[in-house]
Design a protein around this motif. Structure first.
Motif, PDB file in Angstrom:
ATOM      1  N   ARG A  14       0.818  -1.206   0.000  1.00 60.00           N
ATOM      2  CA  ARG A  14       0.000   0.000   0.000  1.00 60.00           C
ATOM      3  C   ARG A  14       0.850   1.254   0.000  1.00 60.00           C
ATOM      4  O   ARG A  14       0.544   2.239  -0.685  1.00 60.00           O
ATOM      5  N   PHE A  15       1.899   1.278   0.805  1.00 60.26           N
ATOM      6  CA  PHE A  15       2.716   2.499   0.934  1.00 60.26           C
ATOM      7  C   PHE A  15       4.069   2.383   0.246  1.00 60.26           C
ATOM      8  O   PHE A  15       4.866   3.299   0.337  1.00 60.26           O
ATOM      9  N   CYS A  16       4.317   1.240  -0.392  1.00 54.71           N
ATOM     10  CA  CYS A  16       5.587   1.037  -1.097  1.00 54.71           C
ATOM     11  C   CYS A  16       6.769   1.204  -0.161  1.00 54.71           C
ATOM     12  O   CYS A  16       7.772   1.854  -0.483  1.00 54.71           O
ATOM     13  N   MET A  17       6.662   0.688   1.065  1.00 48.37           N
ATOM     14  CA  MET A  17       7.729   0.799   2.063  1.00 48.37           C
ATOM     15  C   MET A  17       8.536  -0.479   2.073  1.00 48.37           C
ATOM     16  O   MET A  17       7.981  -1.577   2.013  1.00 48.37           O
ATOM     17  N   PRO A  18       9.850  -0.374   2.134  1.00 52.22           N
ATOM     18  CA  PRO A  18      10.700  -1.562   2.224  1.00 52.22           C
ATOM     19  C   PRO A  18      10.402  -2.340   3.499  1.00 52.22           C
ATOM     20  O   PRO A  18       9.994  -1.783   4.514  1.00 52.22           O
ATOM     21  N   ARG A  19      10.643  -3.622   3.450  1.00 49.30           N
ATOM     22  CA  ARG A  19      10.337  -4.497   4.575  1.00 49.30           C
ATOM     23  C   ARG A  19      11.166  -4.152   5.799  1.00 49.30           C
ATOM     24  O   ARG A  19      10.656  -4.185   6.927  1.00 49.30           O
ATOM     25  N   PHE A  20      12.430  -3.775   5.604  1.00 51.83           N
ATOM     26  CA  PHE A  20      13.273  -3.519   6.775  1.00 51.83           C
ATOM     27  C   PHE A  20      12.799  -2.290   7.540  1.00 51.83           C
ATOM     28  O   PHE A  20      12.927  -2.197   8.757  1.00 51.83           O
ATOM     29  N   LEU A  21      12.187  -1.266   6.816  1.00 50.15           N
ATOM     30  CA  LEU A  21      11.653  -0.099   7.512  1.00 50.15           C
ATOM     31  C   LEU A  21      10.423  -0.450   8.331  1.00 50.15           C
ATOM     32  O   LEU A  21      10.227   0.035   9.444  1.00 50.15           O
ATOM     33  N   LEU A  22       9.599  -1.312   7.751  1.00 47.53           N
ATOM     34  CA  LEU A  22       8.421  -1.751   8.486  1.00 47.53           C
ATOM     35  C   LEU A  22       8.807  -2.531   9.736  1.00 47.53           C
ATOM     36  O   LEU A  22       8.212  -2.367  10.801  1.00 47.53           O
ATOM     37  N   GLN A  23       9.815  -3.374   9.597  1.00 45.57           N
ATOM     38  CA  GLN A  23      10.261  -4.164  10.741  1.00 45.57           C
ATOM     39  C   GLN A  23      10.819  -3.267  11.842  1.00 45.57           C
ATOM     40  O   GLN A  23      10.552  -3.452  13.020  1.00 45.57           O
ATOM     41  N   SER A  24      11.627  -2.257  11.444  1.00 45.96           N
ATOM     42  CA  SER A  24      12.196  -1.354  12.439  1.00 45.96           C
ATOM     43  C   SER A  24      11.118  -0.527  13.141  1.00 45.96           C
ATOM     44  O   SER A  24      11.179  -0.273  14.338  1.00 45.96           O
ATOM     45  N   SER A  25      10.096  -0.095  12.381  1.00 37.49           N
ATOM     46  CA  SER A  25       9.001   0.660  12.977  1.00 37.49           C
ATOM     47  C   SER A  25       8.224  -0.202  13.951  1.00 37.49           C
ATOM     48  O   SER A  25       7.859   0.231  15.044  1.00 37.49           O
ATOM     49  N   PHE A  26       7.966  -1.428  13.593  1.00 40.60           N
ATOM     50  CA  PHE A  26       7.237  -2.346  14.456  1.00 40.60           C
ATOM     51  C   PHE A  26       8.016  -2.632  15.740  1.00 40.60           C
ATOM     52  O   PHE A  26       7.475  -2.613  16.833  1.00 40.60           O
ATOM     53  N   LEU A  27       9.336  -2.842  15.612  1.00 38.42           N
ATOM     54  CA  LEU A  27      10.173  -3.119  16.772  1.00 38.42           C
ATOM     55  C   LEU A  27      10.260  -1.912  17.698  1.00 38.42           C
ATOM     56  O   LEU A  27      10.292  -2.052  18.922  1.00 38.42           O
ATOM     57  N   SER A  28      10.283  -0.707  17.122  1.00 38.44           N
ATOM     58  CA  SER A  28      10.368   0.491  17.966  1.00 38.44           C
ATOM     59  C   SER A  28       9.107   0.669  18.793  1.00 38.44           C
ATOM     60  O   SER A  28       9.148   1.086  19.949  1.00 38.44           O
ATOM     61  N   GLN A  29       7.936   0.330  18.188  1.00 37.95           N
ATOM     62  CA  GLN A  29       6.690   0.404  18.937  1.00 37.95           C
ATOM     63  C   GLN A  29       6.690  -0.587  20.096  1.00 37.95           C
ATOM     64  O   GLN A  29       6.279  -0.270  21.205  1.00 37.95           O
ATOM     65  N   VAL A  30       7.160  -1.816  19.808  1.00 40.53           N
ATOM     66  CA  VAL A  30       7.219  -2.827  20.843  1.00 40.53           C
ATOM     67  C   VAL A  30       8.163  -2.393  21.962  1.00 40.53           C
ATOM     68  O   VAL A  30       7.882  -2.540  23.153  1.00 40.53           O
ATOM     69  N   THR A  31       9.304  -1.802  21.571  1.00 47.66           N
ATOM     70  CA  THR A  31      10.293  -1.359  22.560  1.00 47.66           C
ATOM     71  C   THR A  31       9.723  -0.264  23.444  1.00 47.66           C
ATOM     72  O   THR A  31       9.891  -0.269  24.663  1.00 47.66           O
ATOM     73  N   ARG A  32       8.995   0.691  22.807  1.00 50.61           N
ATOM     74  CA  ARG A  32       8.405   1.770  23.589  1.00 50.61           C
ATOM     75  C   ARG A  32       7.370   1.227  24.573  1.00 50.61           C
ATOM     76  O   ARG A  32       7.253   1.669  25.704  1.00 50.61           O
ATOM     77  N   MET A  33       6.600   0.239  24.134  1.00 51.86           N
ATOM     78  CA  MET A  33       5.599  -0.359  25.024  1.00 51.86           C
ATOM     79  C   MET A  33       6.261  -1.071  26.198  1.00 51.86           C
ATOM     80  O   MET A  33       5.767  -1.021  27.325  1.00 51.86           O
ATOM     81  N   GLU A  34       7.376  -1.713  25.985  1.00 49.63           N
ATOM     82  CA  GLU A  34       8.050  -2.445  27.045  1.00 49.63           C
ATOM     83  C   GLU A  34       8.752  -1.515  28.035  1.00 49.63           C
ATOM     84  O   GLU A  34       8.822  -1.786  29.225  1.00 49.63           O
ATOM     85  N   LEU A  35       9.266  -0.366  27.518  1.00 51.45           N
ATOM     86  CA  LEU A  35      10.013   0.543  28.365  1.00 51.45           C
ATOM     87  C   LEU A  35       9.113   1.477  29.169  1.00 51.45           C
ATOM     88  O   LEU A  35       9.506   2.010  30.187  1.00 51.45           O
ATOM     89  N   TRP A  36       7.870   1.707  28.698  1.00 51.60           N
ATOM     90  CA  TRP A  36       7.000   2.640  29.394  1.00 51.60           C
ATOM     91  C   TRP A  36       6.562   2.046  30.730  1.00 51.60           C
ATOM     92  O   TRP A  36       5.972   0.985  30.789  1.00 51.60           O
ATOM     93  N   PRO A  37       6.841   2.720  31.865  1.00 51.09           N
ATOM     94  CA  PRO A  37       6.532   2.124  33.168  1.00 51.09           C
ATOM     95  C   PRO A  37       5.035   2.107  33.451  1.00 51.09           C
ATOM     96  O   PRO A  37       4.304   3.011  33.054  1.00 51.09           O
ATOM     97  N   GLY A  38       4.605   1.122  34.194  1.00 48.85           N
ATOM     98  CA  GLY A  38       3.219   1.040  34.604  1.00 48.85           C
ATOM     99  C   GLY A  38       2.973   1.845  35.867  1.00 48.85           C
ATOM    100  O   GLY A  38       3.880   2.484  36.412  1.00 48.85           O
ATOM    101  N   ALA A  39       1.739   1.803  36.389  1.00 47.89           N
ATOM    102  CA  ALA A  39       1.382   2.580  37.577  1.00 47.89           C
ATOM    103  C   ALA A  39       2.170   2.116  38.800  1.00 47.89           C
ATOM    104  O   ALA A  39       2.610   2.931  39.621  1.00 47.89           O
ATOM    105  N   GLY A  40       2.369   0.794  38.923  1.00 46.64           N
ATOM    106  CA  GLY A  40       3.130   0.277  40.051  1.00 46.64           C
ATOM    107  C   GLY A  40       4.560   0.760  40.056  1.00 46.64           C
ATOM    108  O   GLY A  40       5.118   1.114  41.103  1.00 46.64           O
TER     109      GLY A  40
END
Length: 319
Positions: A14-40
């Motif tokens: 759809r966006f003509c994006m290379p696979r490695f860019l999509l993979q890096s974007s997906f991994l960065s989202q996962v990393t941000r979710m893991e690093l963001w602290p919870g309420a505890g």
């Protein structure tokens, strides 16, 4: 895995994006979710920060130390009251429960490094009712009161104290007498009942005739309720003077350190034969004797230090 792989392929087409860019974007989202602290985690971080901050404030800020000490003082009394209530409830409302409260409160002076020295305790009449009158400086008066409190003696307190949580309930169980100072008629009727109780139940009462706390290092003019009570019951008045706290405690300066306080019990003042018309002169005479002793023990280097000797000391101004 099939859904995520299909999603990457659709995005790639759809966006003509290379696979490695999509993979890096997906991994960065996962990393941000893991690093963001919870309420505890946030609460834990705040707690650790508070643990680091409190010692700093304690050693660097006298004002913060003052507030910490006063907060602990009031909180500890409320906690001790919670412990005392079940024990006092066994007897119900009874002046003998004051012994339990006294026993539980005596140690507080050691927590704050305050040495209380009592003199003249032999002046207490051994076997008769009487009215104790004492100067009133702050809530720390409780320490001096508990040190010298005679048997079957209860304070007269303002009615607002009755609603002070566990402390109010513990005081009620210990027989503390509450009066509504805003309703003069009710206060007079309560005093009449107290006069009868003094004689019929062999009870002593403790009154602060200044009517409110005085932080100025002197004594306010006395209200006459305690003296009317003593004259009506024809019982002696026992004046008690606590030395100035100004060397170790000052609300205005936010200062609360260790120190020494002297409690002086003066000879009883008889009221036999006196009438209501004699009350004003009686109140003035007792106040004068108490003020003289207050100045003496607050400037002798043994009772509250020499604050009243200092230039600008407010002890002289109130005289």
């Amino acid at each position: 895995m099939g859904r995520s792989g299909g999603r990457r392929k659709s995005l790639e087409k759809r966006f003509c994006m290379p696979r490695f860019l999509l993979q890096s974007s997906f991994l960065s989202q996962v990393t941000r979710m893991e690093l963001w602290p919870g309420a505890g985690t946030l609460l834990l971080l705040l707690f650790l920060l508070l643990l680091l901050l409190l010692p700093t404030l304690w050693f660097c800020s006298p004002s913060a130390k003052y507030f910490f000490k006063m907060a602990f003082y009031n909180g500890w009394i409320l906690f001790l009251a919670v412990l005392a209530i079940p024990v006092c409830a066994v007897r119900g409302r009874n002046v003998e429960n004051m012994k339990i409260l006294r026993l539980m409160l005596l140690h507080i002076k050691y927590l704050y490094g305050i040495r209380v020295e009592v003199r003249g305790a032999h002046h207490f009449p051994p076997s008769q009712p009487y009215v104790v009158v004492s100067n009133h400086q702050s809530s720390l008066d409780l320490l001096g009161m508990m040190e010298v409190l005679p048997g079957r003696c209860v304070p007269i307190a303002k009615r607002e104290l009755l609603w002070a949580g566990s402390a109010g309930l513990a005081c009620w169980l210990a027989g503390v007498i509450f009066i509504d100072r805003k309703r003069t008629g009710d206060a007079i009727s309560v005093m009449s009942e107290v006069a009868q109780t003094l004689l019929t139940q062999d009870v002593r009462v403790w009154v602060f005739p200044e009517g409110t706390r005085n932080h100025n290092g002197s004594m306010l003019p006395f209200k006459r309720g305690a003296f009317h009570l003593a004259v009506q019951a024809q019982v002696p008045i026992v004046p008690i003077v606590m030395s100035s706290y100004q060397d170790f405690y000052c609300k205005k300066e936010r200062r609360f350190t260790s120190g020494r306080c002297q409690v002086r019990v003066l000879p009883p003042v008889p009221t036999e034969g006196l009438k209501p018309d004699d009350v004003p002169a009686l109140a003035d005479r007792v106040r004068h004797s108490m003020l003289t002793v207050f100045r003496e023990i607050s400037t002798d280097g043994r009772g509250g230090g020499d604050y009243l000797k200092k230039p600008g000391g407010v002890g002289e101004a109130g005289l």
